[in-house]
Design a protein around this motif. Structure first.
Motif, PDB file in Angstrom:
ATOM      1  N   VAL A 131      -2.455   0.226  -6.928  1.00 24.82           N
ATOM      2  CA  VAL A 131      -3.165   0.444  -5.680  1.00 24.82           C
ATOM      3  C   VAL A 131      -3.582  -0.930  -5.145  1.00 24.82           C
ATOM      4  CG1 VAL A 131      -5.446   0.753  -6.743  1.00 24.82           C
ATOM      5  CG2 VAL A 131      -4.970   1.815  -4.553  1.00 24.82           C
ATOM      6  N   VAL A 132      -3.580  -1.064  -3.826  1.00 28.39           N
ATOM      7  CA  VAL A 132      -4.088  -2.285  -3.196  1.00 28.39           C
ATOM      8  C   VAL A 132      -5.580  -2.085  -2.976  1.00 28.39           C
ATOM      9  CG1 VAL A 132      -4.029  -3.696  -1.103  1.00 28.39           C
ATOM     10  CG2 VAL A 132      -1.893  -2.886  -2.132  1.00 28.39           C
ATOM     11  N   ASP A 133      -6.366  -3.074  -3.406  1.00 30.64           N
ATOM     12  CA  ASP A 133      -7.820  -2.988  -3.305  1.00 30.64           C
ATOM     13  C   ASP A 133      -8.385  -4.338  -2.895  1.00 30.64           C
ATOM     14  OD1 ASP A 133     -10.437  -1.755  -3.715  1.00 30.64           O
ATOM     15  OD2 ASP A 133     -10.571  -3.011  -5.523  1.00 30.64           O
ATOM     16  N   HIS A 134      -8.880  -4.431  -1.662  1.00 29.32           N
ATOM     17  CA  HIS A 134      -9.543  -5.649  -1.170  1.00 29.32           C
ATOM     18  C   HIS A 134      -8.728  -6.912  -1.428  1.00 29.32           C
ATOM     19  CE1 HIS A 134     -13.089  -3.298  -0.293  1.00 29.32           C
ATOM     20  NE2 HIS A 134     -13.065  -2.815  -1.515  1.00 29.32           N
ATOM     21  N   GLY A 135      -7.496  -6.937  -0.979  1.00 25.30           N
ATOM     22  CA  GLY A 135      -6.663  -8.127  -1.114  1.00 25.30           C
ATOM     23  C   GLY A 135      -6.210  -8.411  -2.532  1.00 25.30           C
ATOM     24  N   SER A 136      -6.105  -7.362  -3.332  1.00 22.07           N
ATOM     25  CA  SER A 136      -5.612  -7.515  -4.693  1.00 22.07           C
ATOM     26  C   SER A 136      -4.825  -6.268  -5.081  1.00 22.07           C
ATOM     27  CB  SER A 136      -6.769  -7.736  -5.676  1.00 22.07           C
ATOM     28  OG  SER A 136      -7.565  -6.575  -5.780  1.00 22.07           O
ATOM     29  N   VAL A 137      -4.099  -6.378  -6.181  1.00 18.06           N
ATOM     30  CA  VAL A 137      -3.339  -5.275  -6.732  1.00 18.06           C
ATOM     31  C   VAL A 137      -4.026  -4.864  -8.031  1.00 18.06           C
ATOM     32  CG1 VAL A 137      -1.116  -4.571  -7.704  1.00 18.06           C
ATOM     33  CG2 VAL A 137      -1.191  -6.144  -5.748  1.00 18.06           C
ATOM     34  N   VAL A 138      -4.293  -3.572  -8.189  1.00 15.94           N
ATOM     35  CA  VAL A 138      -4.938  -3.063  -9.398  1.00 15.94           C
ATOM     36  C   VAL A 138      -4.015  -2.035 -10.045  1.00 15.94           C
ATOM     37  CG1 VAL A 138      -6.924  -1.787 -10.323  1.00 15.94           C
ATOM     38  CG2 VAL A 138      -7.252  -3.439  -8.461  1.00 15.94           C
ATOM     39  N   PHE A 139      -3.873  -2.136 -11.366  1.00 15.36           N
ATOM     40  CA  PHE A 139      -3.115  -1.134 -12.113  1.00 15.36           C
ATOM     41  C   PHE A 139      -3.807  -0.869 -13.436  1.00 15.36           C
ATOM     42  CE2 PHE A 139      -1.251  -5.209 -13.222  1.00 15.36           C
ATOM     43  CZ  PHE A 139      -1.083  -5.142 -14.593  1.00 15.36           C
ATOM     44  N   ARG A 148       0.829  -1.216   0.000  1.00 14.29           N
ATOM     45  CA  ARG A 148       0.000   0.000   0.000  1.00 14.29           C
ATOM     46  C   ARG A 148       0.858   1.259   0.000  1.00 14.29           C
ATOM     47  NH1 ARG A 148      -2.730  -2.964   3.680  1.00 14.29           N
ATOM     48  NH2 ARG A 148      -4.718  -3.731   2.921  1.00 14.29           N
ATOM     49  N   GLU A 149       1.978   1.224   0.711  1.00 15.92           N
ATOM     50  CA  GLU A 149       2.836   2.396   0.853  1.00 15.92           C
ATOM     51  C   GLU A 149       3.733   2.643  -0.350  1.00 15.92           C
ATOM     52  OE1 GLU A 149       5.088   1.847   4.431  1.00 15.92           O
ATOM     53  OE2 GLU A 149       3.294   1.602   5.648  1.00 15.92           O
ATOM     54  N   SER A 150       3.964   1.642  -1.149  1.00 17.07           N
ATOM     55  CA  SER A 150       4.895   1.766  -2.266  1.00 17.07           C
ATOM     56  C   SER A 150       4.189   2.326  -3.496  1.00 17.07           C
ATOM     57  CB  SER A 150       5.483   0.387  -2.592  1.00 17.07           C
ATOM     58  OG  SER A 150       6.406   0.498  -3.642  1.00 17.07           O
ATOM     59  N   PRO A 151       4.701   3.406  -4.071  1.00 18.33           N
ATOM     60  CA  PRO A 151       4.009   4.017  -5.212  1.00 18.33           C
ATOM     61  C   PRO A 151       4.187   3.275  -6.531  1.00 18.33           C
ATOM     62  CG  PRO A 151       6.007   5.226  -4.731  1.00 18.33           C
ATOM     63  CD  PRO A 151       5.862   4.170  -3.657  1.00 18.33           C
ATOM     64  N   VAL A 152       5.215   2.450  -6.629  1.00 20.49           N
ATOM     65  CA  VAL A 152       5.468   1.749  -7.892  1.00 20.49           C
ATOM     66  C   VAL A 152       5.933   0.327  -7.603  1.00 20.49           C
ATOM     67  CG1 VAL A 152       7.884   2.482  -8.134  1.00 20.49           C
ATOM     68  CG2 VAL A 152       6.551   1.985 -10.171  1.00 20.49           C
ATOM     69  N   GLY A 153       5.550  -0.570  -8.478  1.00 22.89           N
ATOM     70  CA  GLY A 153       5.985  -1.955  -8.396  1.00 22.89           C
ATOM     71  C   GLY A 153       6.425  -2.417  -9.775  1.00 22.89           C
ATOM     72  N   LYS A 175      -4.338   5.120 -20.595  1.00 23.10           N
ATOM     73  CA  LYS A 175      -4.265   3.810 -19.937  1.00 23.10           C
ATOM     74  C   LYS A 175      -5.686   3.409 -19.549  1.00 23.10           C
ATOM     75  CE  LYS A 175       0.323   3.797 -19.601  1.00 23.10           C
ATOM     76  NZ  LYS A 175       1.189   2.849 -20.217  1.00 23.10           N
ATOM     77  N   PRO A 176      -6.525   3.064 -20.520  1.00 24.17           N
ATOM     78  CA  PRO A 176      -7.941   2.838 -20.230  1.00 24.17           C
ATOM     79  C   PRO A 176      -8.281   1.478 -19.631  1.00 24.17           C
ATOM     80  CG  PRO A 176      -7.525   2.514 -22.553  1.00 24.17           C
ATOM     81  CD  PRO A 176      -6.222   2.968 -21.944  1.00 24.17           C
ATOM     82  N   ARG A 177      -7.348   0.536 -19.615  1.00 26.05           N
ATOM     83  CA  ARG A 177      -7.633  -0.816 -19.158  1.00 26.05           C
ATOM     84  C   ARG A 177      -7.178  -0.992 -17.718  1.00 26.05           C
ATOM     85  NH1 ARG A 177      -7.346  -3.252 -24.553  1.00 26.05           N
ATOM     86  NH2 ARG A 177      -8.195  -5.217 -23.815  1.00 26.05           N
ATOM     87  N   PHE A 178      -8.043  -1.626 -16.918  1.00 25.59           N
ATOM     88  CA  PHE A 178      -7.719  -1.946 -15.528  1.00 25.59           C
ATOM     89  C   PHE A 178      -7.444  -3.439 -15.415  1.00 25.59           C
ATOM     90  CE2 PHE A 178      -9.999   1.995 -15.005  1.00 25.59           C
ATOM     91  CZ  PHE A 178      -9.388   2.599 -13.917  1.00 25.59           C
ATOM     92  N   VAL A 179      -6.397  -3.779 -14.673  1.00 27.28           N
ATOM     93  CA  VAL A 179      -6.017  -5.172 -14.452  1.00 27.28           C
ATOM     94  C   VAL A 179      -5.956  -5.416 -12.953  1.00 27.28           C
ATOM     95  CG1 VAL A 179      -4.198  -6.906 -14.782  1.00 27.28           C
ATOM     96  CG2 VAL A 179      -4.711  -5.266 -16.613  1.00 27.28           C
ATOM     97  N   ARG A 180      -6.443  -6.595 -12.541  1.00 29.30           N
ATOM     98  CA  ARG A 180      -6.431  -6.981 -11.128  1.00 29.30           C
ATOM     99  C   ARG A 180      -5.641  -8.280 -10.962  1.00 29.30           C
ATOM    100  NH1 ARG A 180      -9.591  -5.479  -6.961  1.00 29.30           N
ATOM    101  NH2 ARG A 180     -11.165  -4.562  -8.343  1.00 29.30           N
ATOM    102  N   LEU A 181      -4.765  -8.271  -9.973  1.00 31.94           N
ATOM    103  CA  LEU A 181      -4.042  -9.474  -9.568  1.00 31.94           C
ATOM    104  C   LEU A 181      -4.452  -9.792  -8.141  1.00 31.94           C
ATOM    105  CD1 LEU A 181      -1.862 -11.687  -9.660  1.00 31.94           C
ATOM    106  CD2 LEU A 181      -0.198  -9.934  -9.030  1.00 31.94           C
ATOM    107  N   ALA A 182      -5.203 -10.879  -7.965  1.00 33.50           N
ATOM    108  CA  ALA A 182      -5.545 -11.382  -6.635  1.00 33.50           C
ATOM    109  C   ALA A 182      -4.578 -12.544  -6.385  1.00 33.50           C
ATOM    110  CB  ALA A 182      -6.996 -11.842  -6.582  1.00 33.50           C
ATOM    111  N   ALA A 227     -13.427   0.524 -10.033  1.00 33.98           N
ATOM    112  CA  ALA A 227     -12.002   0.721 -10.317  1.00 33.98           C
ATOM    113  C   ALA A 227     -11.712   2.168 -10.705  1.00 33.98           C
ATOM    114  CB  ALA A 227     -11.545  -0.230 -11.414  1.00 33.98           C
ATOM    115  N   LEU A 228     -12.639   2.799 -11.400  1.00 34.83           N
ATOM    116  CA  LEU A 228     -12.458   4.208 -11.777  1.00 34.83           C
ATOM    117  C   LEU A 228     -12.359   5.123 -10.557  1.00 34.83           C
ATOM    118  CD1 LEU A 228     -14.825   4.483 -14.860  1.00 34.83           C
ATOM    119  CD2 LEU A 228     -12.344   4.909 -14.831  1.00 34.83           C
ATOM    120  N   GLN A 229     -12.886   4.697  -9.429  1.00 32.26           N
ATOM    121  CA  GLN A 229     -12.837   5.487  -8.201  1.00 32.26           C
ATOM    122  C   GLN A 229     -11.532   5.292  -7.431  1.00 32.26           C
ATOM    123  OE1 GLN A 229     -15.332   7.699  -7.715  1.00 32.26           O
ATOM    124  NE2 GLN A 229     -16.005   6.876  -9.677  1.00 32.26           N
ATOM    125  N   LEU A 230     -10.733   4.284  -7.812  1.00 34.75           N
ATOM    126  CA  LEU A 230      -9.475   4.014  -7.108  1.00 34.75           C
ATOM    127  C   LEU A 230      -8.434   5.076  -7.464  1.00 34.75           C
ATOM    128  CD1 LEU A 230      -9.254   0.145  -7.660  1.00 34.75           C
ATOM    129  CD2 LEU A 230      -9.863   1.348  -5.544  1.00 34.75           C
TER     130      LEU A 230
END
Length: 146
Positions: free
Chosen positions: A50-58, A27-32, A122-129, A109-112
């Motif tokens: 961003v971390v969102d509900h136990g997942s990473v979203v970019f 959560r604290e790290s701005p880039v991965g 960058k119109p596409r959102f990807v989630r890694l759970a 996701a648009l609210q994140l």
């Protein structure tokens, strides 16, 4: 914990991080860095996330990063260094990435607070759970101190 060939006094040379510590550091790290395989070769892409509900979203656009990650095993890594204590940490999330496609999830996701760092769309959102989340904190030999 003993170092190779000598006794070590003080904090451990390396410590495993708990899952909650891993999420907090992510959560604290701005880039991965997103690691994928493309045409049998490893590729690594820096992404803000961003971390969102136990997942990473970019966010991303169509291209190598998106095609290399969707529905495939990926790794996502963040790390950092504490100048005061000369310790470093690393967190790695492994799992399968998926594009956010449902209307409800896309609106959420648009609210994140994950905005592109440059002007390219960058119109596409990807989630890694992640299926696996691990982290370590370790002393850095000869580390720079402030």
């Amino acid at each position: 914990m003993a170092a190779h060939g000598s006794e070590h006094e003080g904090p451990p040379l390396m410590a495993e991080l708990s899952v909650s510590e891993c999420w907090a550091l992510m959560r604290e790290s701005p880039v991965g860095r997103l690691a994928v395989t493309v045409d049998g070769q490893p590729e690594i892409f820096p992404v803000n996330h961003v971390v969102d509900h136990g997942s990473v979203v970019f966010r991303t656009a169509a291209g190598t990063k998106l095609s290399g990650c969707l529905g495939r095993p990926v790794a996502f890594e963040v790390d950092g260094y504490d100048l005061v204590t000369a310790t470093a940490w690393s967190v790695v999330a492994k799992g399968t990435a998926r594009e956010i496609l449902s209307a409800d999830e896309a609106l959420a996701a648009l609210q994140l607070p994950v905005l592109p760092w440059h002007n390219a769309p960058k119109p596409r959102f990807v989630r890694l759970a992640p299926d696996n989340l691990t982290g370590r904190r370790f002393a850095v030999a000869g580390g720079v101190r402030s």
